[in-house]
Design an enzyme around this catalytic site. Structure first.
Site, mmCIF file in Angstrom:
data_model
loop_
_atom_site.group_PDB
_atom_site.id
_atom_site.type_symbol
_atom_site.label_atom_id
_atom_site.label_comp_id
_atom_site.label_asym_id
_atom_site.label_seq_id
_atom_site.Cartn_x
_atom_site.Cartn_y
_atom_site.Cartn_z
ATOM 1 N N CYS A 49 -3.947 8.125 -6.022
ATOM 2 C CA CYS A 49 -2.404 8.119 -5.253
ATOM 3 C C CYS A 49 -1.547 6.522 -6.262
ATOM 4 C CB CYS A 49 -3.558 6.878 -3.671
ATOM 5 S SG CYS A 49 -2.192 5.534 -2.857
ATOM 6 N N CYS A 52 -0.714 3.561 -4.502
ATOM 7 C CA CYS A 52 -2.108 2.458 -4.556
ATOM 8 C C CYS A 52 -1.587 1.436 -6.524
ATOM 9 C CB CYS A 52 -3.363 2.937 -4.080
ATOM 10 S SG CYS A 52 -3.512 4.399 -3.264
#
Length: 308
Positions: A49, A52
């Site tokens: 991600c 993230c």
């Protein structure tokens, strides 16, 4: 909004006490049970991600800056799909705040630094706590500890998050560059220093890293210590070999030995190669802390030669 730029905050607890990787097996203890006494921010993330990778370090920096008023649990959704499903996590990053066993706040997606600070402050205040003042200094201390303990990647992430919150923080930019140097990523370190704002470009911390980068570049091109030592032993007046030996010794983290060779070169011919020995000594001194014994002893010996 949480102001973490001022001074006077207490020393933050160790980062490991504040920020933990949590699994399905430890979720009850580390999140639900812990939140009965202190709020816990839960970050649902995954290695693949992209957002993230930005949000996580910024959250960690803000939590560290809060000095123990809030804790953080990091949950890899790939490895803990059960918990992610129970919490109805449909996209990542997703962040929840737990207080007294229940989620009380949260958001999805990456946020700018100011909104992350506001979220952490809101969570602390919802639990009846006081938002500490001056936590940015504590976050810097925590990042330095990570770097000292060999966790250069985490240190880089934390320094980067601090720099995002305070774009003219010379310590954060210098720390980020030093983290890259520890990871042997010299190009990245140089890019950080070349990109610092003009207002801090001449700060001592930045100048020190510039010297460290120059020394790292020299180490990349340095020859084998044993061969250079043999060349110097065979011809003590081979000044280039002695300079090369000093650079190789420094690259091998034999800093005091490097300084000794440069002092000997200066003693033999201080004017050689436009004063290369003295210039190299100053580069090494600038890269170290001013009170480092190598600097203090080296400067004293150099002065004694200059003023004889």
């Amino acid at each position: 909004m949480m102001d973490i730029i001022g001074g006077g905050a207490p020393t933050a607890p160790a980062t490991g006490d504040l920020i933990k990787d949590v699994s399905e097996a430890t979720f009850m203890a580390e999140v639900v049970d812990t939140s009965m006494t202190v709020p816990v921010i839960v970050d649902f993330w995954a290695p693949w991600c992209g957002p993230c990778k930005t949000l996580g370090p910024a959250l960690e920096a803000a939590v560290t800056a809060a000095g123990g008023a809030v804790k953080m649990a990091k949950i890899n959704v790939d490895e803990n799909q059960g918990i992610a499903g129970q919490m109805r996590v449909q996209s990542i990053p997703t962040v929840y705040a737990f207080w007294q066993g229940q989620p009380v706040d949260g958001f999805q997606g990456a946020l700018p630094g100011s909104e992350i600070e506001a979220f952490v402050a809101r969570v602390i205040e919802a639990a009846g706590g006081e938002v500490p003042d001056g936590g940015l200094a504590d976050a810097l201390v925590a990042a330095e500890e990570m770097l000292t303990e060999g966790d250069a990647e985490s240190a880089a992430e934390t320094f980067a998050a601090i720099a995002e919150q305070d774009p003219e923080n010379a310590e954060a930019f210098a720390g980020l560059a030093r983290s890259y140097l520890a990871l042997e990523q010299v190009d990245e370190a140089e890019a950080v220093i070349n990109g610092v704002p003009d207002a801090i470009s001449a700060a001592p911390e930045i100048e020190a890293v510039r010297a460290q980068i120059e020394l790292a570049r020299q180490a990349e091109n340095a020859g084998p210590v044993a061969e250079l030592r043999a060349a110097v032993d065979a011809d003590p007046d081979n000044h280039q070999a002695r300079l090369d030996l000093a650079q190789a010794l420094h690259g091998a983290e034999m800093v005091e030995e490097a300084v000794d060779e440069l002092l000997e070169l200066f003693r033999r011919d201080r004017e050689w190669n436009d004063g290369a020995a003295k210039a190299q000594l100053f580069t090494i001194f600038e890269a170290l802390k001013p009170n480092d014994p190598v600097v203090l002893n080296g400067r004293r010996k150099l002065s004694s030669m200059i003023f004889v």
